[in-house]
Enzyme design. Structure first.
Site, PDB file in Angstrom:
ATOM      1  CD  GLU A  59      -2.666   1.194   2.587  1.00 27.50           C
ATOM      2  OE1 GLU A  59      -3.511   0.286   2.639  1.00 27.50           O
ATOM      3  OE2 GLU A  59      -2.486   2.029   3.496  1.00 27.50           O
ATOM      4  CG  PHE A  61       0.858   8.104   1.566  1.00 25.98           C
ATOM      5  CD1 PHE A  61       1.267   9.421   1.377  1.00 25.98           C
ATOM      6  CD2 PHE A  61       1.593   7.311   2.438  1.00 25.98           C
ATOM      7  CE1 PHE A  61       2.391   9.927   2.022  1.00 25.98           C
ATOM      8  CE2 PHE A  61       2.715   7.798   3.091  1.00 25.98           C
ATOM      9  CZ  PHE A  61       3.112   9.120   2.875  1.00 25.98           C
ATOM     10  N   PRO A  62      -0.224   8.931  -2.043  1.00 27.30           N
ATOM     11  CG  PRO A  62      -1.987   9.707  -3.335  1.00 27.30           C
ATOM     12  CD  PRO A  62      -1.697   8.999  -2.054  1.00 27.30           C
ATOM     13  N   PRO A  63       2.456  11.148  -2.300  1.00 25.66           N
ATOM     14  CG  PRO A  63       4.687  10.600  -2.640  1.00 25.66           C
ATOM     15  CD  PRO A  63       3.312  10.347  -3.187  1.00 25.66           C
ATOM     16  CE  LYS A  64       0.426  15.904   3.710  1.00 22.30           C
ATOM     17  NZ  LYS A  64       0.411  16.584   5.022  1.00 22.30           N
ATOM     18  N   GLY A  79     -17.364   3.721   6.330  1.00 23.57           N
ATOM     19  CA  GLY A  79     -18.788   3.486   6.429  1.00 23.57           C
ATOM     20  C   GLY A  79     -19.508   4.370   7.415  1.00 23.57           C
ATOM     21  CG  ASP A  80     -17.457   5.855  10.497  1.00 23.01           C
ATOM     22  OD1 ASP A  80     -17.886   4.708  10.682  1.00 23.01           O
ATOM     23  OD2 ASP A  80     -16.304   6.221  10.741  1.00 23.01           O
ATOM     24  CD  GLN A 108      -6.642   0.543  10.538  1.00 24.11           C
ATOM     25  OE1 GLN A 108      -5.648   0.460   9.816  1.00 24.11           O
ATOM     26  NE2 GLN A 108      -7.417   1.613  10.580  1.00 24.11           N
TER      27      GLN A 108
END
Length: 605
Positions: free
Chosen positions: A20, A22-25, A111-112, A186
């Site tokens: 996994e 994530f796109p770096p900033k 799902g919240d 998770q």
């Protein structure tokens, strides 16, 4: 290819794994992540996951990264997608964009109900629960046949819900009944608890493949932050093992690798798990070491399988720390993987190979693929309940000053800008932070000057034992335009080259005396047998990235109050009118240098 089909057809003699990212900033971090992914792809993951920021905040970067991993690297990609806080049409747009890029797998998340409840930004009324997003995709004539849809599960319970295990299982079953075809969990560290949870899931009639989420521990501080954020349960021995190591970052990393290996062996041998999901946080060394220690990276798959089947599970109490030569082994694998000449940092003092060894502070190195932390499941770190309980109902500037002062005095555990209590390091300069805050310059980041403290120091130490660490003093705060102009005049007139500053506002303006391309290393360490490590760097791009995040926090906080309320108007005015200011003093040998500059003759405070 759809992941459900790949799992069903998987015939490897070792378990599969997914990575996994994530796109770096920053642009540099994004480009360098592509180089990192090209190396990790050589380890032959079954698929790659790309995260999605809350409310589509990383939409373009997530789609671009997912498209590149799918097409250029030829690895089946799973695009995360959230429904919470997604405005009308954003889900359709994201699905169409994914389809155009050849992506066939979606992980439907969150799902919240919206965390801001009725005061949050408008959301698409079709999506109230995660099951709604799954059902929408699987029932859509446009998307149903195009996507395999997976969902998240929470073996230790959902961090934002107080429902019991049966309630959580009902949520999961609703998502699977809506059409979910695989489950990614998770992170967790209680393997026995996880295996018991799997039995409950199966007893509920849920047969979808379950892929456990594994996150090797990288640093003690990040471990505490992530486990608190995720509501992770701790095995009794875990903290007792980690606490004695917490001041030696290398030993913490080694322990994290050994623990991940131990967990995976137990999951495979006792739980029959066929695959695992690595939450990499865009880091490569620890994941590579884990796979090598398991015998899954390179070599014959048959040998890898033998290592799993013949290796007894070691009791947690006998967990052995992986020796340092495991790092050499992992480095060898990376050196033989495909490389690119474009990766920045090569030949620099703080080169690409050491970007992620010992991250310290918020900034890190803006060129690092791991620069800029992300929530695993694309959600906010704030909740309306937390805002009302800890931060109350600010009506005036004095109310905000009082809140920030209460945090400095440890009367509240968080602020919207500081998700943890005040650190012991900040207590070293608390009188100065108090003075700034009383002035209405609310501090959101700082560090004292340190001149050669032991790397084993319990307050400021980091990195391996036997080294020395250094810091330049800096402070960040929000100030009005007239105050910024006073600071600018004093830096120009009295700074004498010792003081650098950055200031930015929500309108996109940036003021600074740092020349283009200038970089201020404000934290570095000297350790036996290795190059100097610069772990915290402040320069324009990293400051602007943080500035954008800081002003978005004001917006998110304001959204917890009704549109016409005094609280909303106050917080919106702060966002629209103030500047985020960062000041660094380069004389790290004088611990009072920055404060003398700010508070001395012709004081700006």
């Amino acid at each position: 290819m759809k992941l459900s089909h790949k799992i069903a057809e998987y015939g490897g003699t070792r378990p599969f794994y997914t990575f996994e990212f994530f796109p770096p900033k920053t642009d540099q971090g994004f480009e360098n992540l592509l180089s990192r992914i090209s190396r990790l792809v050589s380890l032959e993951p079954l698929a790659i996951n790309i995260t999605w920021g809350a409310g589509g905040t990383t939409k373009e970067r997530s789609l671009e990264l997912a498209g590149l991993t799918q097409t250029e690297h030829g690895v089946d990609t799973i695009l995360h997608l959230t429904c919470t806080n997604m405005e009308q049409g954003m889900v359709d747009d994201a699905l169409r964009s994914a389809k155009e890029r050849g992506i066939h797998n979606i992980l439907a998340l969150r799902g919240d109900p919206p965390r801001g409840e009725e005061y949050w930004i408008p959301t698409d009324p079709r999506f109230t629960h995660g099951a709604d997003l799954v059902s929408y995709i699987k029932s859509s004539p446009e998307f149903a046949s195009s996507f395999c849809v997976g969902v998240a599960a929470y073996p230790d319970g959902h961090p934002d819900r107080e429902s019991d295990d049966d309630g959580e299982l009902e949520h999961l079953k609703a998502k699977v009944d809506a059409g979910a075809e695989f489950i990614v969990t998770q992170l967790f560290y209680d393997v026995d608890g996880f295996l018991q949870w799997v039995k409950k899931v199966r007893a509920k009639g849920i047969s979808a493949p379950i892929i456990p989420g594994i996150m090797p521990i990288q640093t003690y501080a990040s471990f505490l932050r992530m486990t608190k954020l995720c509501g992770t349960r701790m095995p009794p021995n875990l903290m007792s093992d980690l606490v004695p190591l917490r001041h030696d970052d290398q030993k913490v990393k080694d322990y994290g690798v050994a623990l991940a290996v131990q967990m995976i062996r137990k999951l495979v041998n006792e739980g029959g798990i066929r695959g695992v999901h690595f939450c990499t946080l865009n880091l490569e060394r620890s994941v590579t070491r884990v796979l090598e220690d398991l015998g899954w990276a390179g070599g014959s798959p048959k040998v890898a399988n033998k290592l799993i089947s013949d290796t007894p599970v070691v009791p947690d109490s006998e967990l052995v720390i992986t020796p340092h030569n495991a790092t050499d082994s992992a480095t060898h694998t990376l050196s033989t993987a495909p490389s690119t000449d474009s990766e920045a940092g090569k030949g620099e003092l703080n080169n690409a190979t050491s970007w992620d060894d010992f991250p310290n502070g918020r900034f890190g190195d803006f060129k690092s693929p791991a620069y800029g932390e992300t929530d695993l499941w694309g959600s906010s770190i704030m909740s309306r309940k937390q805002a009302l309980q800890q931060w109350g109902h600010p009506h005036t500037l004095d109310d905000l000053t009082t809140m920030f002062m209460r945090h400095l005095h440890s009367k509240i555990a968080t602020t919207p800008f500081s998700p943890t209590p005040l650190s012991p390091e900040s207590l070293m300069i608390i009188e100065h932070l108090e003075r700034l805050t009383r002035r209405g310059w609310w501090t959101v980041g700082s560090q004292p000057a340190i001149n050669g403290a032991s790397s084993e120091d319990e307050v400021v130490g980091w990195g391996p034992r036997g080294g020395y660490v250094y810091q330049k003093c800096f402070v960040e705060f929000f100030a009005e335009t007239k105050d910024l102009e006073r600071i600018e005049r004093k830096v120009k007139g009295q700074g004498q080259g010792w003081v650098d500053f950055f200031a930015g506002n929500v309108q996109g303006e940036c003021r600074t005396n740092v020349p283009d391309g200038g970089r201020n290393a404000v934290t570095w360490g000297v350790f036996p047998g290795q190059e100097i490590a610069q772990s915290t760097i402040i320069e324009k791009e990293s400051f602007l990235s943080w500035k954008n995040e800081a002003f978005s926090i004001w917006s998110e906080w304001a959204s917890f109050y009704p549109p016409d309320s005094t609280e909303r108007q106050l917080l919106d005015s702060i966002r629209n009118e103030r500047w985020l200011v960062s000041i660094v003093h380069h004389d790290y040998m004088d611990p009072s240098a920055l404060w003398t500059f700010l508070f001395g003759d012709d004081a700006v405070v």
